[in-house]
Design a protein around this motif. Structure first.
Motif, short mmCIF file in Angstrom:
data_model
loop_
_atom_site.label_atom_id
_atom_site.label_comp_id
_atom_site.label_asym_id
_atom_site.label_seq_id
_atom_site.Cartn_x
_atom_site.Cartn_y
_atom_site.Cartn_z
N HIS A 17 7.77 -27.94 31.22
CA HIS A 17 8.07 -26.32 30.73
C HIS A 17 6.42 -25.15 31.40
CE1 HIS A 17 12.08 -26.42 31.01
NE2 HIS A 17 12.24 -26.91 29.93
N ALA A 18 5.36 -26.48 30.33
CA ALA A 18 4.17 -25.28 29.98
C ALA A 18 3.59 -25.25 31.84
CB ALA A 18 3.93 -25.47 29.44
N THR A 19 3.70 -27.03 32.27
CA THR A 19 2.92 -26.99 33.69
C THR A 19 3.78 -25.94 34.16
OG1 THR A 19 2.59 -29.05 32.84
CG2 THR A 19 2.63 -28.35 35.26
N LEU A 20 4.47 -25.73 34.77
CA LEU A 20 5.33 -25.01 35.11
C LEU A 20 4.93 -23.17 35.32
CD1 LEU A 20 7.83 -24.32 38.01
CD2 LEU A 20 9.01 -24.17 36.69
N LEU A 21 5.00 -23.02 34.00
CA LEU A 21 4.45 -21.92 33.66
C LEU A 21 3.39 -21.53 34.10
CD1 LEU A 21 4.97 -19.38 31.93
CD2 LEU A 21 3.98 -20.32 30.02
N ALA A 61 4.01 -13.90 32.20
CA ALA A 61 4.77 -14.32 34.14
C ALA A 61 5.65 -12.99 34.72
CB ALA A 61 6.64 -15.26 33.06
N PRO A 62 5.60 -13.58 36.06
CA PRO A 62 6.21 -12.43 36.84
C PRO A 62 8.38 -12.96 36.55
CG PRO A 62 5.92 -14.00 38.57
CD PRO A 62 5.43 -14.36 36.54
N ARG A 70 14.12 -21.15 33.89
CA ARG A 70 14.57 -22.53 33.12
C ARG A 70 13.74 -22.50 32.31
NH1 ARG A 70 14.79 -27.40 34.57
NH2 ARG A 70 16.18 -28.61 33.32
N THR A 71 12.57 -22.78 32.75
CA THR A 71 11.10 -22.34 31.27
C THR A 71 11.02 -21.93 30.56
OG1 THR A 71 9.83 -23.46 32.97
CG2 THR A 71 8.82 -22.23 31.27
N LEU A 72 11.54 -20.66 31.00
CA LEU A 72 11.78 -19.15 29.71
C LEU A 72 12.94 -19.45 29.06
CD1 LEU A 72 10.38 -16.34 31.62
CD2 LEU A 72 8.85 -17.48 30.43
N ALA A 73 14.43 -19.88 29.31
CA ALA A 73 15.28 -20.26 29.00
C ALA A 73 14.92 -21.01 27.19
CB ALA A 73 16.31 -20.47 29.33
N TRP A 74 14.31 -22.04 28.07
CA TRP A 74 13.90 -23.44 26.97
C TRP A 74 13.08 -23.04 26.00
CZ3 TRP A 74 9.67 -26.95 25.61
CH2 TRP A 74 10.43 -27.60 25.01
N TYR A 220 -3.74 -28.11 40.65
CA TYR A 220 -3.50 -28.78 39.35
C TYR A 220 -3.92 -28.49 38.31
CZ TYR A 220 -3.99 -33.05 43.02
OH TYR A 220 -4.23 -33.85 43.64
N PRO A 221 -2.44 -27.76 37.51
CA PRO A 221 -2.51 -26.28 36.76
C PRO A 221 -2.72 -27.17 34.71
CG PRO A 221 -0.39 -27.19 37.03
CD PRO A 221 -1.00 -27.85 38.47
N LEU A 222 -3.00 -28.40 34.64
CA LEU A 222 -3.35 -29.28 33.66
C LEU A 222 -4.78 -29.16 33.23
CD1 LEU A 222 -0.35 -30.89 32.90
CD2 LEU A 222 -0.44 -29.29 32.10
N LEU A 223 -5.82 -29.18 34.75
CA LEU A 223 -7.51 -29.22 34.28
C LEU A 223 -7.78 -28.33 33.20
CD1 LEU A 223 -7.58 -31.08 38.19
CD2 LEU A 223 -7.39 -31.92 35.93
N ARG A 224 -8.09 -29.30 32.46
CA ARG A 224 -9.88 -28.45 31.79
C ARG A 224 -10.85 -27.61 32.67
NH1 ARG A 224 -8.54 -32.02 27.16
NH2 ARG A 224 -8.92 -33.58 28.90
N ARG A 225 -11.44 -26.48 32.74
CA ARG A 225 -13.07 -27.14 33.26
C ARG A 225 -13.59 -27.83 33.09
NH1 ARG A 225 -17.39 -22.50 32.98
NH2 ARG A 225 -19.68 -23.71 33.78
#
Length: 244
Positions: A17-21, A61-62, A70-74, A220-225
């Motif tokens: 869910h964090a990935t999608l957010l 989040a928009p 589903r993500t926000l509800a979870w 790749y939203p989980l990547l860090r700098r």
């Protein structure tokens, strides 16, 4: 009856869910009304373990985005109601490391599900007329992927499609298999391979790391700098050797 999740299941669900957010927030503009108290920079997934940071991203989040319902509800009904979220943090960090280099492609799910449904229909129509075992195996893997969303399943799916395309006769079934293989390849492409395919290795050292990180994180939203810097550093000696 509410299903009770184990700690590993909670960690996996949170990362999903964090990935999608993050993926959504990285690709839409910040609401001007929120600009006064929310940073324009989207935090890393690791930072979302801080409740205040996570709440900030929920606020950002928009509204009305169907992908996030589903993500926000979870998050509201499950995550924020956990008595001791910190107990799950180590498992979340492990899950993040496993998924760190996996892409988020918004049309991947829809494309694979649509292709699977069409292929299923074609298999049913041709049952008894020709050997459908190869296509049935592809369908089985597709259904498995819908449940686990693992890179390994996409890699196996890509491999399974190759024999089915030998002697491609241009049939509707072959067209769906080609589509499935393409999507599986894209969905399984790790970040370092994506970097090598889409960026000139000679020019990588000249990129501003903050800008490059923002750009790559849209896929790749989980990547860090630090992850992006490591990938660039790994490819820089190759680029310099080529110049020499």
């Amino acid at each position: 009856m509410t299903k009770i999740l184990t700690a590993p299941q909670l960690a996996s669900a949170f990362v999903g869910h964090a990935t999608l957010l993050l993926a959504v927030n990285l690709t839409h503009d910040l609401d001007p009304v929120l600009a006064g108290f929310l940073s324009h920079e989207v935090p890393t997934a690791d930072e979302l373990l801080d409740d205040q940071v996570l709440i900030g991203q929920v606020i950002r989040a928009p509204r009305g985005d169907m992908r996030l319902e589903r993500t926000l509800a979870w998050l509201e009904q499950v995550w924020f109601n956990l008595a001791d979220r910190s107990a799950v943090h180590p498992l979340v960090c492990q899950e993040l490391d496993v998924r760190r280099h996996s892409p988020v492609i918004f049309d991947l799910d829809e494309g694979l599900i649509r292709a699977a449904n069409l292929l299923d229909l074609l298999v049913r129509q041709c049952a008894g007329l020709k050997d459908m075992s190869a296509l049935a195996g592809i369908l089985s893997l597709l259904r498995q992927w819908q449940g686990d969303r693992r890179r390994e399943t996409l890699l196996e799916l890509e491999r399974r499609c190759l024999p089915a395309l030998e002697g491609d006769d241009g049939t509707p079934a072959a067209e769906q298999v080609r589509r499935i293989r393409f999507l599986a390849m894209e969905g399984a492409l790790p970040a370092d391979e994506y970097l090598g395919l889409h960026f000139d290795p000679q020019a990588l050292p000249d990129w501003d790391m903050a800008e490059l990180t923002r750009l790559i994180r849209t896929r790749y939203p989980l990547l860090r700098r630090s992850d992006v810097e490591a990938m660039v550093a790994a490819r820089t000696p190759v680029a310099r050797a080529a110049v020499a």
